[in-house]
Design a protein around this motif. Structure first.
Motif, short mmCIF file in Angstrom:
data_model
loop_
_atom_site.label_atom_id
_atom_site.label_comp_id
_atom_site.label_asym_id
_atom_site.label_seq_id
_atom_site.Cartn_x
_atom_site.Cartn_y
_atom_site.Cartn_z
N VAL A 78 0.80 -1.32 -0.13
CA VAL A 78 0.03 0.08 -0.07
C VAL A 78 1.00 1.11 -0.02
O VAL A 78 0.57 2.27 -0.66
N TRP A 79 1.92 1.29 0.67
CA TRP A 79 2.76 2.43 0.98
C TRP A 79 3.47 2.68 -0.38
O TRP A 79 3.57 3.67 -1.04
N LEU A 80 3.94 1.61 -1.05
CA LEU A 80 4.71 1.84 -2.32
C LEU A 80 3.77 2.46 -3.37
O LEU A 80 4.20 3.22 -4.11
N LEU A 81 2.27 2.04 -3.38
CA LEU A 81 1.64 2.73 -4.26
C LEU A 81 1.10 3.91 -4.12
O LEU A 81 0.82 4.93 -4.77
N ALA A 82 0.96 4.21 -2.68
CA ALA A 82 0.73 5.64 -2.09
C ALA A 82 1.97 6.77 -2.81
O ALA A 82 1.77 7.75 -3.12
N CYS A 83 3.14 6.16 -2.40
CA CYS A 83 4.34 7.06 -2.97
C CYS A 83 4.07 7.18 -4.41
O CYS A 83 4.30 8.33 -4.95
N ALA A 84 4.00 6.23 -5.33
CA ALA A 84 3.76 6.49 -6.47
C ALA A 84 2.68 7.35 -6.83
O ALA A 84 2.82 8.14 -8.16
N SER A 85 1.54 7.46 -6.00
CA SER A 85 0.52 8.11 -6.41
C SER A 85 0.94 9.67 -6.29
O SER A 85 0.23 10.56 -6.85
N VAL A 86 1.73 9.95 -5.12
CA VAL A 86 2.03 11.21 -4.71
C VAL A 86 3.22 11.90 -5.55
O VAL A 86 3.46 13.12 -5.97
N GLY A 87 4.34 10.93 -6.04
CA GLY A 87 5.38 11.39 -6.53
C GLY A 87 6.35 11.20 -5.54
O GLY A 87 7.57 11.83 -6.01
N VAL A 88 6.26 10.58 -4.52
CA VAL A 88 7.35 10.46 -3.62
C VAL A 88 8.12 9.24 -3.86
O VAL A 88 7.97 8.33 -4.36
N VAL A 89 9.46 9.32 -3.67
CA VAL A 89 10.50 8.32 -4.00
C VAL A 89 10.74 7.53 -2.90
O VAL A 89 11.03 7.97 -1.78
N ALA A 90 10.24 6.29 -2.96
CA ALA A 90 10.23 5.17 -1.97
C ALA A 90 11.58 4.64 -2.07
O ALA A 90 12.06 4.04 -2.94
N GLU A 91 12.11 4.56 -0.87
CA GLU A 91 13.54 4.10 -0.75
C GLU A 91 13.52 3.21 0.14
O GLU A 91 13.49 3.20 1.36
N VAL A 92 13.41 1.66 -0.13
CA VAL A 92 13.08 0.50 0.44
C VAL A 92 14.46 0.16 1.35
O VAL A 92 15.61 0.07 0.72
#
Length: 249
Positions: A78-92
């Motif tokens: 969910v968080w990965l797709l939320a980041c993609a929805s906002v334009g935030v870079v998800a650094e795993v």
């Protein structure tokens, strides 16, 4: 899926339009016995609420860096797709000290305190339960997300060619995530309707591709298993049969 989809958020929107009721993520935790099944519609609702939290309450903007300190889990997806929805870079598994904000599970809270920006903690309890006692210095995701809106619209359009994901030391644009997920799925024979059982972590591209992005890119679904090593071969065989798994990684 629509051939014009260029971000993971695009893939989710297309999946929602095509068949909102089909399963997308089925999650097992074999340490607790938890099983959660999310349809495309339910998953998309969680993503919308989380994206609203991210953009609104946490004031995240496109290009901000989020250190994602979570295991392979349905809430991580969910968080990965939320980041993609906002334009935030998800650094795993990213360094919290260098991130604009951090999202942490219960086992990485001390490490996450190095982030000087907003901090969110997930208890990772069954049914998305909250912490019995909220950790100091963190917003409890399970407390904050239910009241968020069920629809999300970004303040700014997401640039598909902008950085979107960092995993295993490699930075990928949103478009590259989609392209590689499609290529991986084709190479592994994950066609439309494929149901992939994955016991891989989210700390590698292979784990993310098999355990999330491939399903989105192909109209398939994933059976995501945490602590799969605790399952006997017989129990794994039964799960594979009962969940109608077509591929295992």
């Amino acid at each position: 899926m629509n051939a014009t989809d260029r971000t993971p958020a695009d893939l989710l929107r297309s999946a929602l339009a095509a068949d909102p009721g089909r399963p997308l993520v089925t999650f097992y935790d074999d340490a607790t016995g938890e099983r959660v099944e999310l349809s495309v519609a339910t998953f998309a609702n969680w993503v919308a609420k989380t994206a609203n939290l991210l953009q609104g309450d946490l004031a995240a903007e496109p290009g901000d860096r989020l250190a994602l300190l979570l295991p392979a889990h349905w809430q991580s997806a969910v968080w990965l797709l939320a980041c993609a929805s906002v334009g935030v870079v998800a650094e795993v598994g990213g360094d919290p000290a260098g991130a604009d904000l951090v999202v942490s599970g219960p086992d990485t809270l001390e490490e996450a305190r190095a982030c000087s920006g907003e901090r969110v903690a997930l208890a990772l309890r069954p049914l998305g339960g909250r912490f019995p006692q909220p950790p100091a210095g963190f917003a409890d995701y399970a407390v904050e997300v239910p009241g968020q809106g069920d629809r999300f619209a970004p303040f700014s359009p997401v640039d598909a060619d902008a950085p979107g994901l960092v995993v295993g030391g490699e930075e990928l644009s949103y478009a590259a995530v989609v392209e590689r997920a499609r290529a991986d799925a084709a190479a592994r024979g994950f066609g439309e309707g494929a149901r992939v059982l994955s016991g891989l972590g989210y700390d590698s591209w292979e784990g993310l591709s098999s355990g999330l992005y491939g399903a989105l890119a192909t109209g398939g679904s994933v059976v995501l298993c945490r602590h799969l090593d605790r399952l006997s071969p017989q129990a794994l065989e039964q799960r594979t049969e009962s969940e109608r798994v077509t591929h295992t990684v």
